[in-house]
Write a protein that holds these residues in place. Sequence first.
Motif, PDB file in Angstrom:
ATOM      1  N   GLU A   1      21.277 -92.836  24.829  1.00  0.00           N
ATOM      2  CA  GLU A   1      20.418 -93.669  23.987  1.00  0.00           C
ATOM      3  C   GLU A   1      20.390 -93.121  22.560  1.00  0.00           C
ATOM      4  OE1 GLU A   1      20.085 -93.704  27.438  1.00  0.00           O
ATOM      5  OE2 GLU A   1      17.932 -93.424  27.602  1.00  0.00           O
TER       6      GLU A   1
ATOM      7  N   VAL B   1      21.049 -95.124  19.044  1.00  0.00           N
ATOM      8  CA  VAL B   1      19.949 -95.328  18.092  1.00  0.00           C
ATOM      9  C   VAL B   1      20.259 -94.665  16.754  1.00  0.00           C
ATOM     10  CG1 VAL B   1      17.530 -94.810  17.642  1.00  0.00           C
ATOM     11  CG2 VAL B   1      18.235 -95.564  19.905  1.00  0.00           C
TER      12      VAL B   1
ATOM     13  N   GLU C   1      14.285-100.631  26.398  1.00  0.00           N
ATOM     14  CA  GLU C   1      13.264-100.477  25.370  1.00  0.00           C
ATOM     15  C   GLU C   1      13.847 -99.905  24.086  1.00  0.00           C
ATOM     16  OE1 GLU C   1      10.207 -98.017  26.988  1.00  0.00           O
ATOM     17  OE2 GLU C   1       9.813 -99.428  28.628  1.00  0.00           O
ATOM     18  N   ARG C   2      14.900 -99.102  24.222  1.00  0.00           N
ATOM     19  CA  ARG C   2      15.460 -98.459  23.029  1.00  0.00           C
ATOM     20  C   ARG C   2      16.772 -99.066  22.566  1.00  0.00           C
ATOM     21  NH1 ARG C   2      15.812 -92.231  23.312  1.00  0.00           N
ATOM     22  NH2 ARG C   2      16.021 -92.511  21.081  1.00  0.00           N
TER      23      ARG C   2
ATOM     24  N   LYS D   1      19.796-102.092  19.702  1.00  0.00           N
ATOM     25  CA  LYS D   1      18.886-103.049  20.323  1.00  0.00           C
ATOM     26  C   LYS D   1      18.874-104.396  19.612  1.00  0.00           C
ATOM     27  CE  LYS D   1      14.347-103.532  22.218  1.00  0.00           C
ATOM     28  NZ  LYS D   1      12.967-103.132  22.253  1.00  0.00           N
TER      29      LYS D   1
END
Lengths: 322, 292, 235
Positions: free
Chosen positions: B106, B110, B129-130, B246
Amino acid sequence: MSQQSVLYDVPGPRQRRLTLIGSAVATVLLLVGAYFLIYRPLNDKGQFSMELWGPLVDPSNENFSLVWDRIGTGFQNTLTAAALAIVSSLVVGTLLAVLRIQLKSLTRRRFTGLATPLSYLLRGLSTLLSAVTRVCVEVFRGLPVVITIFFVARGFPEFGVSFDTLWYLVIGLTIYNSVVIAEILRSGMEGLPGGQAEAAAAIGLSPLQTTRMILLPQAFRIMLPALISQLVVVLKDTSLGFIISYEETLNIGKQIIGVLDNPIQVYVVIAVMFIVVNYALSKLAQYVQRRLSRGRKTAGTPAQDPPPAALMSQSESTGQGI
Amino acid sequence: MRITRVAALAAAATLALGMTACGGDDADEGTGAGSKSFAAGSTMERLNKAQAIKIGTKFDQPGFGQKGLSGKPEGFDVEVAKIIVKELGIPEDKIEWIEAPSKVREDVIVNGTVDLVAATYTINDKRKERIAFAGPYYEAGQNIMVKKDDTSITGPDSFKDGTKKVCSVTGSTPAEEIKKYVKDVATQLVLFDTYDKCRDALKGGQVDAVTTDNVILLGYIAKDEASFKLAGENFTKEPYGIGVKKEDTDFRTFINDTLEKAYADGSWKKAWDDTAGKFGAELGSAPTVNRY
Amino acid sequence: MSVLIDKFDVFAGGFWLTLQICVLAAVGALILGAVLAVLRISPVPPLRAVGTGYVNVFRNMPLTVVMFFAAFGLPALGSNADFLRIPVLDSLFSRLGTDLPYFRFALVALVLYTAAFVCEALRSGVNAVPAGQAEAARSLGLTFGQNLRYVVLPQSWKASIVPLGSVIIAMIKNSALVGFFGVVGDLSQTADQLTSAEGYAFVPVAIGISIGYLIMTVPLGALLDRIEKRQAVAR
């Protein structure tokens, strides 16, 4: 052994004979033990088979050149990281040592000639700064370097700064080692006879000049062996790069193992590589130390108590500094 | 070792193909800046213009993403990523592969360290969610590998009595899943950084079982059929997806389209047969792309 | 920050496990290191060679490699380090007696690695005793063992204590590696688990873990500083 230790008399003929027999028996026992406890179990598990060793030691093996290519890359990466880390730790460490010495002398200054509140303010400030650097040093010295590297690699991106993994490793190692080097240099400078700094002050050098021209060069000289030993530490610590996916020797070894399934063999080779390089480095440290203690002994270079006499002869003949 | 060589040859061949394509003989499969047109401002356009892409994958997962002796990653994840890259009009040799072990996947998305992640990456809500997932492009399931002669472990419930020891990899989904069944983590669970360490521990008898996705375990069983077997059925569903940023819905849609195209034209099946398919796992039908 | 409170038991458990391994490893390393030091200064050349060889090998290898050999080399030799299941100790330090051998393997690695440094610290202490002391003892007719026991060691331990302390501090820090070799739940593995698998924010976890290590290392360091200063004054 041509040199003899001060701890025991030169063995006589009887003692020598006993030693010889004892050693022979011990050697045989060791060999037998090694055969049954190490060779047999390993051989039973096929750990000596050419299938596992071939890619590492047999140049005619189809994978030999590929494997060594990879190990070479890894070793190069290890050396790169170590070199960068040691250079930056030296620079940062020296600055930190100077900073701490300066702050310490500042806290002792009374700032006469300034208005009283101002002088109190200055004194308070320098005490505070001194305390802050001290705390930083203690914290980074007290944290495991694994944790520091891990924190750097996870923490920097968290704040929106990201580099190559190489730099995370270098930064992590620098944080830890610069603090250690700063302490080495500081204790070197503080260990110098007080006369040095006093004489410098007497001829009108400022505190910064005193540190730069008088104290630091001497501290470097005295501490050179310790600094080289720190290089060994850095080289070993680069192996922690595997935690953040930096492709140093051990990480490449891990990849090779994934393909060839010969973990023990690969690790043996890597261990030997590290031992050879680091042994050479510690030999160098010893050589430097001997040259230094033999070197010009003017009144100004206080060779810290001459290397404690008792077993000096032995430490030299057996190949390890103090 | 033959496998490695064949794979290397295959890689070289595809590379050569890519180069001729660059030469412009084949207008349809062309690569190079502007060779394909994408919506202005999209990730696809940016990557195509830059003619470079960074992909996170595993370097230690046989059959999916494993760095071979040539120093290039090989496996199903890698092949799927290559299909996407080709569709972006970027030659294969412009891919920069970045190691993305389970625990940082993740983060690297990100932080923008990589443009996409293909690394046996299970789609789940917590991760959504990330980041966002395209795909799935394969559906695995968690299973347990034991020694061939072991009949005492039949499924995850066998760990509930607190005697059987199990090994998995730090920060992976299977490690978290098995914790639900394990009675006492301190005496039953071992975590390493790679599955081959787990396999060695199982072989040496330090642990009784290794748990992770069935395809990974099948890879180890294929290599050493005399020693290992699977214990029971899959007890979870692990759909593997491609991780992207995302908010990047366009890129996700593009990857989903590409995957569907690959299902249809057989390149997906070929990628499977060349890599993890050799372990004997059933391919089944292509999983339906989930365009949530 | 709430993770520090919510997960306090996890942090405390990690701290306790790290402390356990450090205490055990320190004791083991001191014993093995002392034996090695005696070997290195003994009158019998092969023993000296063994001591020197040991120190050279283990001092120059990364701990990661030593850990690997303990965790995967020992099983290849057919050992689960069961000799460390010491009856009374294993009820006190529960991990010592578990079926899962990785705590014992990690302990073996830490002891083997640290012993090399302990040996050197002890030897530097022996080196610090003025030569005249040992010579005088010899001229009285004391043997090597008597010389060490009655004359050299009683004086040398004072000079050894600071370097020994540094070695132990380094060992506490090195113990952070055990989490990567199958020991689940020590401080460093806790950091990994909380931030990556359970997705807690990074900074508070980092602070919690740091405090755990600093509690062990900083007071020990301060103590050593004081001893060093006192010794410097006394000299």
